[in-house]
Motif scaffolding. Structure first.
Motif, mmCIF file in Angstrom:
data_model
loop_
_atom_site.group_PDB
_atom_site.id
_atom_site.type_symbol
_atom_site.label_atom_id
_atom_site.label_comp_id
_atom_site.label_asym_id
_atom_site.label_seq_id
_atom_site.Cartn_x
_atom_site.Cartn_y
_atom_site.Cartn_z
ATOM 1 N N ASP A 33 4.339 4.167 44.508
ATOM 2 C CA ASP A 33 4.269 5.326 45.740
ATOM 3 C C ASP A 33 4.779 5.123 46.997
ATOM 4 O OD1 ASP A 33 2.368 6.580 43.956
ATOM 5 O OD2 ASP A 33 0.816 5.609 44.546
ATOM 6 N N GLY A 34 5.135 3.609 47.252
ATOM 7 C CA GLY A 34 5.922 3.419 48.406
ATOM 8 C C GLY A 34 6.952 3.841 48.677
ATOM 9 N N ALA A 35 7.582 3.964 49.768
ATOM 10 C CA ALA A 35 8.980 4.235 49.998
ATOM 11 C C ALA A 35 9.827 3.153 50.982
ATOM 12 C CB ALA A 35 9.158 5.656 51.076
ATOM 13 N N TYR A 36 9.362 2.111 51.563
ATOM 14 C CA TYR A 36 9.967 1.145 52.330
ATOM 15 C C TYR A 36 10.596 0.201 51.657
ATOM 16 C CZ TYR A 36 10.765 -1.843 56.467
ATOM 17 O OH TYR A 36 11.268 -2.352 57.572
ATOM 18 N N GLY A 37 11.803 0.136 51.708
ATOM 19 C CA GLY A 37 12.555 -0.958 50.753
ATOM 20 C C GLY A 37 11.950 -2.387 50.718
ATOM 21 N N PRO A 38 11.800 -2.935 51.749
ATOM 22 C CA PRO A 38 11.251 -4.478 52.125
ATOM 23 C C PRO A 38 9.799 -4.524 51.319
ATOM 24 C CG PRO A 38 12.310 -3.777 53.886
ATOM 25 C CD PRO A 38 12.232 -2.563 53.013
ATOM 26 N N ALA A 39 8.982 -3.449 51.497
ATOM 27 C CA ALA A 39 7.427 -3.585 51.056
ATOM 28 C C ALA A 39 7.559 -3.585 49.585
ATOM 29 C CB ALA A 39 6.622 -2.560 51.707
ATOM 30 N N LYS A 40 8.535 -2.504 49.021
ATOM 31 C CA LYS A 40 8.480 -2.585 47.459
ATOM 32 C C LYS A 40 9.000 -3.766 47.102
ATOM 33 C CE LYS A 40 10.069 1.529 45.777
ATOM 34 N NZ LYS A 40 8.999 2.349 45.157
ATOM 35 N N LYS A 41 9.908 -4.455 47.691
ATOM 36 C CA LYS A 41 10.495 -5.571 47.243
ATOM 37 C C LYS A 41 9.463 -6.772 47.180
ATOM 38 C CE LYS A 41 14.442 -9.028 48.179
ATOM 39 N NZ LYS A 41 15.642 -9.241 48.881
ATOM 40 N N MET A 42 8.598 -6.803 48.424
ATOM 41 C CA MET A 42 7.437 -7.873 48.583
ATOM 42 C C MET A 42 6.497 -7.564 47.127
ATOM 43 S SD MET A 42 4.686 -8.596 51.545
ATOM 44 C CE MET A 42 5.693 -9.214 52.511
ATOM 45 N N ALA A 43 6.149 -6.279 46.902
ATOM 46 C CA ALA A 43 5.494 -5.765 45.892
ATOM 47 C C ALA A 43 5.907 -6.425 44.513
ATOM 48 C CB ALA A 43 5.198 -4.282 45.851
ATOM 49 N N ASP A 44 7.319 -6.293 44.437
ATOM 50 C CA ASP A 44 7.841 -6.947 43.087
ATOM 51 C C ASP A 44 7.399 -8.478 42.757
ATOM 52 O OD1 ASP A 44 8.793 -4.235 42.598
ATOM 53 O OD2 ASP A 44 10.765 -4.785 43.426
ATOM 54 N N ALA A 45 7.749 -8.925 44.198
ATOM 55 C CA ALA A 45 7.521 -10.414 43.977
ATOM 56 C C ALA A 45 6.092 -10.768 43.876
ATOM 57 C CB ALA A 45 8.047 -11.139 45.403
ATOM 58 N N ILE A 46 5.094 -9.915 44.348
ATOM 59 C CA ILE A 46 3.684 -10.279 44.284
ATOM 60 C C ILE A 46 3.040 -10.025 42.707
ATOM 61 C CG2 ILE A 46 1.261 -9.349 44.526
ATOM 62 C CD1 ILE A 46 2.340 -8.907 47.587
ATOM 63 N N VAL A 47 3.830 -8.936 42.284
ATOM 64 C CA VAL A 47 3.415 -8.766 40.722
ATOM 65 C C VAL A 47 3.847 -9.828 39.777
ATOM 66 C CG1 VAL A 47 3.811 -7.190 38.849
ATOM 67 C CG2 VAL A 47 3.319 -6.221 40.960
ATOM 68 N N THR A 48 4.979 -10.290 40.159
ATOM 69 C CA THR A 48 5.657 -11.232 39.333
ATOM 70 C C THR A 48 4.976 -12.605 39.401
ATOM 71 O OG1 THR A 48 7.792 -10.305 39.481
ATOM 72 C CG2 THR A 48 7.867 -12.521 38.784
#
Length: 210
Positions: free
Chosen positions: A179-194
């Motif tokens: 649902d997010g739109a902000y690139g850096p936040a989505k990148k952090m979310a990717d890192a958290i999941v991994t």
């Protein structure tokens, strides 16, 4: 004689006017140059370019940041206990890794909220009792139990609680991915999941050995 003086005066006047025109033209040229230079600087502002490349944020980004800050703070609080209470060197190392990863993320998330004009959750505003079963947050009772434990009992309680805590963080991060739109936040979310999915696997392995 008078005609000669008149001619000299006219010649001087023409020369003076010509010089003045040259000076004015030069000044005008400098003004134009300065203006275009200023405009060029504004157009090429690094911060504006960076902001544009990162994109705009939306409500999901704000929810992610405001929810993850207290979540990370509690994880760091739990990890702090491990240094003096854990028996397993692997549990201590894992707790240290969690602190090293999540402390900087708290600062980054807080910076985003500030830049967006949104509220940053206060450090003393985390009421554990309000977050039980919400995003994997521990209750006050859970935290009291962990604080009063030591040795193998601490290791087991820490691993069980942190697995639940990580699972909550992964769920929150996946919502940001969707649902997010902000690139850096989505990148952090990717890192958290991994990273936290990998740590869940590691903690389950340590629990089996404990």
């Amino acid at each position: 004689m008078n005609s000669k003086r008149s001619l000299v005066r006219r010649t001087v006047a023409v020369a003076t006017a010509g010089a003045a025109a040259v000076v004015l033209a030069a000044c005008g040229g400098n003004d134009d140059s300065a203006t275009s230079g200023h405009d060029g600087h504004t157009t090429k502002s690094p911060s504006a370019s960076a902001s544009a490349s990162q994109g705009q944020h939306n409500a999901a980004d704000v929810t992610f940041a405001q929810g993850m800050i207290p979540h990370h703070r509690q994880a760091v609080e739990m990890a702090d206990l491990a240094s003096t209470r854990a028996e397993s060197a692997q549990v201590k190392a894992l707790a240290d890794d969690i602190k090293k990863a999540q402390d900087p993320e708290i600062k980054t998330l807080s910076g985003w909220l500030t830049s967006w004009g949104e509220d940053v959750p206060a450090e003393d505003a985390m009421d554990h009792s309000m977050h039980g079963d919400s995003g994997g947050m521990m209750t006050m009772e859970d935290m009291d139990k962990l604080e009063k434990s030591s040795g193998k009992a601490f290791d087991t309680a820490f691993l069980e609680m942190m697995i639940k805590h990580h699972e909550g963080a992964v769920t929150m991060a996946k919502s940001e991915q969707t649902d997010g739109a902000y690139g850096p936040a989505k990148k952090m979310a990717d890192a958290i999941v991994t990273s936290q999915t990998a740590e869940i696997t590691q903690m389950n392995t340590l629990l089996d050995k404990n």
